[in-house]
Structures are given as C-alpha cells and as structure tokens.
Design an enzyme around this catalytic site. Structure first.
Site, PDB file in Angstrom:
ATOM      1  N   ASP A 191      51.043  91.104  52.010  1.00  0.00           N
ATOM      2  CA  ASP A 191      51.416  90.547  53.317  1.00  0.00           C
ATOM      3  C   ASP A 191      52.876  90.106  53.343  1.00  0.00           C
ATOM      4  O   ASP A 191      53.297  89.280  52.534  1.00  0.00           O
ATOM      5  CB  ASP A 191      50.483  89.341  53.554  1.00  0.00           C
ATOM      6  CG  ASP A 191      50.740  88.615  54.862  1.00  0.00           C
ATOM      7  OD1 ASP A 191      51.538  89.102  55.683  1.00  0.00           O
ATOM      8  OD2 ASP A 191      50.103  87.556  55.061  1.00  0.00           O
ATOM      9  N   HIS A 364      50.304  82.572  56.668  1.00  0.00           N
ATOM     10  CA  HIS A 364      50.908  83.572  55.787  1.00  0.00           C
ATOM     11  C   HIS A 364      51.742  82.921  54.685  1.00  0.00           C
ATOM     12  O   HIS A 364      52.328  81.869  54.878  1.00  0.00           O
ATOM     13  CB  HIS A 364      51.781  84.523  56.604  1.00  0.00           C
ATOM     14  CG  HIS A 364      51.024  85.240  57.674  1.00  0.00           C
ATOM     15  ND1 HIS A 364      50.322  86.394  57.432  1.00  0.00           N
ATOM     16  CD2 HIS A 364      50.824  84.941  58.984  1.00  0.00           C
ATOM     17  CE1 HIS A 364      49.736  86.791  58.562  1.00  0.00           C
ATOM     18  NE2 HIS A 364      50.022  85.932  59.515  1.00  0.00           N
TER      19      HIS A 364
END
Lengths: 549, 549
Positions: A191, A364
């Site tokens: 990610d 994130h």
C-alpha cells in the site's frame, strides 16, 4: 521455468478501482475487484470499473478471487465482474457479510460462491496457495495475503497501517510477516497511499480519547459523522456515549444498514437500550444524545448534508449542537465537505472537523511503517500498489533506500505486466486496462467522444437550428427556428436571436444549386458558431437540422 | 452622531472577490475590488465579480478606492468596476504597476486616475483619512490601511502575515499598529484565511534556504514553478542561481511579463547576464540552468503543464531534471496540480512538491500571529474578513478569547451592513451582494437557471426531436428526426433510436383533435424522457421541436 506474471488492472488513484491478476502458466487468481468514483471531468459517469478484457480472453484459467477488505475501492466492481465470470470468492467474515449484502441487491447472490476465510487458513487455487493475515485498517477484518507460488512467496498487504493500540484488537501481524521474511520473500506488493507522509500514522486510540472528550463535555446534542464502513469508529462513539450516559441515534441509510449488520455479526457491541429509535430519540434531552450519521464526505443526499441544509426529517440543527466530522475529506470532496461545515456553523452549531480537531486518523501506513514492513520482509522484488503515480514513485525509492536491490523496485501502471522468473524480473507486453465507465445501465459505452460533447455542452450550452427547406430547390421555406439551453438568457437577448436567424438565412441563401443537406448543415453551423462567438465570446454547441418540406 | 457603516460586498471564500465599502453619511470609500475564480458548479463561468448594485445606487457618494495589494482576488474586478464608476484609485507602487498593466489591456487606462501612495502617507477621502502601512504577504508592496473616521480609527489588514525575516525587507509594521492601539482602535478588520492553523506561518527565509539547497545539489537542470506575482520567490531563485553559478531562463507569459515589470520597477535584482533568452538557454549545459515557470496551480495552458504533457516549445523534460513546485495547490486545483506531478515523474524528472519538500510557505497569518495582532491593537470591535465562513467563525472566537469584548466580534457575510455608533454596533438591513458571473462578454446575465441547464446537459447530454406535423390536422407527417449529443453512442444504439421514434409517434398519435403545439411538445418530451430513462437510467435533456408542413 515459466515466469510468474503480476498484472495490475487498476489501483492507480487515491480510490483506485483496485484489482490485480497473478498468473502462472494455466492459473490466474484475482486480488480485489474494486471500483473508483468518477473524477471531475468524467461528466455524468456514475462509477468506474476495471477493464476485464484480458480476463475475458483468459476466463478458462481463472481459479479464484481473493478480497482483502470490504471497502468499495476493493470490492465495489464485483457485481459487474460476476455478470461475466464465475469463481469462488474468498474473504474474511465481515468482508463476506458486506459483499453478500451488495450481491443480494444486485440479485447475484444465488449465482455466487462466497467463502469465509479465517486468518491463517490456506486456500489452494490452481498452483497457488493463499493465506490471509490480519492487518490494521479503517474497517474491521481487513487482511493481507501471503501467496505461495512456484517461485516463492508473494506478500500483498491490501490497505494497511501498523496500529499497536487498535480499537478492535486487530493489529497487523508482524510475526507472521517476519516468518515469511525469514523464509525469503520473493515479492512484496504494498500500500502506497501514505508513502509521502513522514513518520507514523497515529493510532485509532487517539481518536477514541478525543471523541470521548467531546461527548462528555459538549453542552448539548453531539452529532458525529463518519464513514458507514468504519465500524470501529462507531464502536468508539457508542463507548463514549455509554461512558457519558447518553443514548445513540443512528441516521443515514448506509449507516443504519452497516450498524445493523455489524451488530448481527458481532462487530459492534452496544448495551441494550443505548441505540434508540426515532421516538425515543425525540423523548431524550439533547444533552443526553449522540447522533451517528453518514455524510462525512459531503455527499449531496446524505443525512449530514440534509441537516446542514436544514431539511433532515428528524434532526434540526440548533444553537448548542456540536457536530464532529470524524473523517478527512477524500481528495475531490473538499468543496462539498467544507460547504457543509459552513452551513452547520450558519445554523449555530459548533463544528469540529479535521483542521481544528484531532478526531480522525487515516487507515494507511506512513513512511516509517513502510520501512518496518520492508525490514521484516526484506523482499527480493518490490511493487508499490494503491496510490497515485507519485505515491508509487516515492514508495519505490523508499524501498530501494532501505534494502530492496537497486532495479528491483518496479513502478507499474495499470495494464503493465511484470514477469518474474528465477533469474530476473522484467516488463512484458501490456494488457488492456482502460477506465470502463458505468453510466446508468450502460457499461463501457461512454467514451472520450461522448465526454467531450458533455464537456462542451456544460461550458456554453446548446443552440439548435431548424431550417425548413424546399425539397426541390433547397431554398429556405420560412424563417428558421432557433432554440437554446444553457447558452444565454433568451428573453434578454431576443435581438441576438433575430440576428442569428438572419445569419442562418445568409448561410443558406448563398448556394444557387441544390446542395447536399449535410453540406448545408455544416455551413449553417459554422456561420452561426462564428457569429455567436463574435457577439458573446461563448461557444455553445450548435446543432443544425434541415427539414425538407 | 450618525453611524459608521461597514459593508463587505465579497470576501467569503478562499479566493474571495474581496471588496468592502466603508460609509459615513455622504461619503463612501472602497477597499479592494477583487475577483473570484469560478467554483466547480459554476459551469462555463469565466470569473465572478462583486455585486455593484448598492454602489450603483449611491455612485454620487463614492470618494475613492484603496487597494491593499496586487493579487487578482483584490484588484481583478477593477476593469469591470471602472466601466461604471469613476474615482481615484490609491495603491502602493507595485500594485499600481500591476493594475496599470491590466487597465491598459482593457483600454481603460486613459479614463482611470491611479495614484501611487507611500507607506505612512495619508489620503483624505471625504470624511475619511486613510494611511497605508506595510504588511508581509506573498507579493511585494502589500499594505494594510489605517482608516480614520469620525468615530475612531479602523485598521484593515489586507492579506498579511508576520514574517520577521522576510525576503524583501517588508515586515508587518507592528510599531505603527501598536500606536493605533495606544490611541484606541475602534474596529479591526483582519485576514482570516489561516485562522484554523495553529502556531506561526514559517518565514520566507526557510524557503530561500531550501531552494538554494535544491539548486546547488541538483544533478541537472532545475525547473521551479511558482506564482507569477510572487516576485520575492523569483528573487530567491535568482539568488540561488547566482550562488550556484547557474543561468536563469524565464518561461510562461505572465511570469515573463511580471519579471520584466518587476525588474523595471526595481523589485527584482539580477546581475547582468544571469537571466538569459532562449538561444543562450539552449547553449547552456543543463546542470548550469534554472528555469522559472508559471503553472504551479496546474493551469491547463501554463508552461509547466505543457512541459508535463511533453509539448512545451523549448523545454523537454528528461531524466536528471529536478522540478520544484514552490506553491501549495489552492483548494479546487489539487487534481490538476497532482496530475502534472504524476506526468513529470512519468517523464523521468525528480519532482519536489508541497507534500515531500518544504519549498513554499503561505502568505497568511496563523493563529498565534492573529493573537499578536489583537494584542497590539486591542480593538473595541472586530470583524474577521477574507476566508470561508468557518474561518470567520473561528477567527471571531479567537478574538473574543484574547480580549475583544464578548458580543463585539461580528461574523459578517457578503451584503451584511454593520452599523457602529458611539454606543454600540448592530446589523442593519442587507444590501445586494450576489455572485455576478462573467461569461465571455456577458456580465451578470448567467443565472441559476442557465447553470442548472448546463449541469443537466453535462450529466447526460441532449436529445433533440424534430416532429413534422400537418398544419391542418396536427398529425405526424413522417418519421420524426432524433439527434443526440453526449447521451449515448448513437452507432451502437440504432435500435434504441428506432424505438424512440415509435415512442414519439405514439405520444403524437394519441390526440384526435388538433392540439396546441406547446402541449404536443410537452407530451413528446415527457414520453421520450421516461422511455429513455427506463431504457438507459440516464436523463438527457430532451428538446422537442414541432415543424408544421
């Protein structure tokens, strides 16, 4: 040995219709089938899905679909996928619950094979063996994947962060990852959404503390908006309400649905009597009430936007209310979000939002977390996934800076094919990976041409000219009809319209001979466009229709 | 004593067509005449200017215009203003230079009386006496105003920050302000743009150091994009280039114009031979070159966007280039800015931008600076100006928290009238303050109705039906013509068009009697809209024209 092939079909973009194919000889597996919300210039488009062309040509080799978590950008295109393809769909329990709701709405549930997988469980799919491992993210039951291939293990993080004090006890499983690292990780797919951000993403715990302070100290009603899928945040709000002796009222369709589903599956725990219906809400003093609502992104028909516009059915904002937006605006939504903030202030509420209060953290990993991931896995190859192109570039650089051998970090774009064999990795021929637009019932039929026309229409409107011409002579039979929309206030510009008719007559009158209708229409269009531009400096789309009488 | 009246005609919004009237009995003065760039939903609008209605009705009382600085949101509507009104325009030297260029373009220079004012100088305008004082902001020669009125002095900050180490030696004059504070400040009007931001806005000096590091260390060519009006930043780039022994090439029309003007007026100092033309640029090694360009906001036709798209006339981006965006995206421009960043990365450049490098600071005061301002002035009344509604609210709260008497901080919106007399301040009747849209040559003729039509057209396009009916019977004479734009790919949906014709025939066939043409058109439109929605789930604008034959 034939190469392993890694094919991202989507994933560029902040909310990027994530989808990836992993392929070895006769077997293909799919990771995520997400959708993307249209960007500003995709006028009238409802949503954007990945391009299934390559998979369509290789449908016989499809073995399974693995979903990392239940967010729309990872599962939202499933209904479109399942109209064409059939394969078992593996995901964690909550993800499975969410997609079953969605597939049911699309009447696809009967035709679909969805399978719940527990972390640690291993699924065989052709030559691949896939193991789910838990990750911390902004939705419960988010997972990453350890994908064993004939060339070695691949780790796919899905969306993740490291949160050492998560709300629902789900941290990213660093031990399991370190074991893969010890074994030798062939390829890491990680990610990149926050690869620009220095340091660490703060823990959800901070948000919980901040929300509790708000709920305890607010003089009146507290209204908290967040993502309907962010169940852990709703749990924090419920906990704060219980602590403060307040009742919780839930509003907004997707929030109501998700809260019901999460309670049913055991992902949301509320003591009896805390969550109340409309009647009880009405009978509760305002300072004993917390409202949980959708609309944190300024969505036009959401409950919070209706409150901000003063037309929510049950809740009228008033002085003494405290509204907390427990979310950051997703890029592109800023105007809508801040318009709500302004309107809520106008109605007298105190408004807490990302710029003035710490009541949201994102899901994130930031740069230091990404380094830790590299450290425990020490992969031979690295492909940054999820994010805009610049995020992928800075993430690739980060990886090379902390140990990925130079040249082994590949920045792929949608449709690229990374081929890895025992010796090396290289780019193969690309596969199709366009944006596929969904507009109403149409899938993929809105193209650049149509979008250009919409853009043109949006700027200066449309002018339609109807010229009735004699069948034999091609001469204009009567004064042309002209109508317009979005171009100019017709009532204030009657004189311009009259002169436009003269221009059309002039353009038609020129030819002695019977011209082709097509030629006439082009001639009229060009003359009128030029005239209107000279007069107004606007360029409406001019459409000419010749009717033979 | 009659009241002093404070009337903001614009100023809400991040870039908010700033304009304010200050009125006492027979005298009105104007502070700033700015424009605003259209928001997303103002389709096709070129720019937005303030509503001059009230001033139009009171033109005889207008005494003077004072401009705080040369940014478009403070001076951009002058050409529209000067078509209607005539009054001397006072501003600092650079501001005067900038507006004279603009007025010359609009052929209004001969009719305008512009006057250069030095800081400290006092201008008499009716009952008012206005003194300019220097402020630090992101353009040289920015000023605030001390406006002496019969009720006491008003301080208007313009856009400002406190910068103790500014590039061009222009700090905000705290001593002068403290003198007004000692005297007793009646009313403070202060910039709220950054009222959400904790702490201090960093000094321009930090940016200078960072840019110098980049220019010294970059392996090849350095390309720096910033605002054309940010002359001090250009000076920093020139200084860095001189230090590193590099030449400077300037590109982008407004950057070229502003650099020329600034050099001429002495606001930009470059040793001879440092700034070079195209020919010399071509003969300079890449690692001895710095390019200064427009395009930091992703403007579609700007020089940097052309470079990012690979179609700049003189500069092809290549591996080894370093591109620095010395600007933050103005809200609404993010997509365009980051698209350029992505494309520059794709072309192989190293790109430095706000999220990964500290190469920009903004020109507005943060909360601690706003507190200092309150501290030195201790005004009796306070009105936050410049910013979205939420900025005004948080700024008003800040003011009351540090000393403005409770109830004396007024959050005004455009068109509000604050009346101050010796006893108190209160809101009077509002004056007109709509958005006035400029679209091409039209000023104010684009209304909500037209914008709604444009929005409708942009979403699903337009379908035009031409039905030729018998003059006597009203019966359809032949198969109707249907054409569309932006709705659907016509070639792929011939069958849908054929069925649409049947629907039109059906809608027309129903009536036995000769109906009014208007009724027929409505009937056809409704029937076809419904049919197309059922078939496609799209709602194109349907226009029906009946031609009698």
């Amino acid at each position: 040995m034939p190469p392993l092939r890694i094919i991202p079909l989507g994933g560029l973009g902040e909310i990027g219709r994530n989808m990836m194919l992993i392929e070895y000889e006769e077997d293909i597996i799919v990771v995520d089938v997400g959708l993307m919300f249209p960007e500003e210039e995709m006028l009238g488009v409802d949503l954007v899905i990945p391009d299934f062309t390559y998979l369509r040509e290789n449908a016989g080799r499809l073995r399974a679909v693995f979903l990392t978590h239940g967010h729309e950008d990872h599962v939202g295109a499933l209904p479109y996928f399942l109209r064409e393809f059939s394969a078992p769909i593996y995901s964690s329990r909550l993800t499975d619950g969410l997609i079953r709701v969605k597939l049911n709405e699309h009447r696809l549930l009967d035709k679909s094979e969805t399978v719940v997988v527990e972390p640690g469980e291993v699924i065989k799919a052709g030559v691949f063996e896939v193991e789910f491992f838990p990750v911390a993210h902004s939705i419960p039951d988010a997972c990453g994947l350890i994908i064993r291939t004939p060339l070695g293990p691949i780790v796919h993080t899905g969306d993740f962060k490291l949160d050492h004090t998560p709300v629902m006890n789900q941290s990213t499983d660093l031990i399991r990852l370190a074991q893969v690292g010890a074994e030798g990780c062939l390829l890491l797919l990680a990610d990149s959404t926050y690869a620009e951000v220095e340091g660490y993403t703060p823990s959800e715990q901070l948000v919980g503390d901040a929300l509790r302070n708000i709920v305890v100290n607010a003089p009146g009603r507290v209204i908290i908006a967040t993502f309907a899928s962010l169940i852990s945040r709703v749990q924090q709000v419920v906990d704060a309400a219980v602590f403060a002796g307040r009742k919780v009222f839930v509003t907004g369709r997707s929030m109501i649905d998700n809260v019901a589903m999460a309670r049913q599956l055991g992902y949301l725990n509320a003591p009896d009597g805390v969550i109340v219906g409309v009647e009880e809400m009405r009978n509760t003093p305002l300072n004993k009430l917390v409202v949980v609502t959708t609309g944190s992104q300024g969505e036009p028909t959401s409950a919070l936007t209706r409150m901000a516009n003063g037309n929510h059915r049950h809740i009228q904002i008033q002085e003494g209310d405290t509204v907390a937006l427990s979310a950051s605006p997703i890029p592109g939504n800023e105007q809508a979000v801040y318009r709500n903030v302004d309107n809520l202030f106008r109605l007298g509420a105190d408004v807490l939002y990302n710029r003035v209060a710490n009541i949201h953290v994102r899901g994130h990993a930031s740069r230091e977390e990404l380094k830790i991931l590299q450290g425990v896995l020490q992969p031979e190859y690295f492909v940054p996934i999820h994010g805009e192109y610049r995020h992928l570039v800075v993430h690739a650089r980060l990886a090379e800076a902390v140990g990925v051998p130079e040249g082994n970090a590949f920045v792929l774009t949608d449709g690229d094919v990374l081929e890895i064999d025992e010796k090396e990795a290289r780019l193969g021929d690309k596969v199709p990976a366009s944006y596929v637009y969904v507009d109403g019932l149409g899938i993929g039929d809105v193209d650049q041409h149509l979008l250009r026309d919409r853009a043109h229409l949006s700027t200066d409107g449309v002018v339609v000219v109807i010229a009735s011409v004699d069948k034999q002579t091609g001469k204009l039979e009567r004064s042309p009809d002209i109508l317009s929309r979005g171009f100019i206030d017709v009532e204030e510009h009657e004189e311009l319209l009259e002169r436009s008719k003269r221009v059309v007559e002039g353009a038609l009158g020129g030819g002695e001979h019977r011209a082709e209708l097509g030629d006439i229409e082009v001639r009229v269009r060009d003359a009128l466009s030029k005239f209107l531009y000279d007069e107004t400096r606007r360029r409406p789309m001019v459409l000419t229709v010749t009717v033979e009488v």
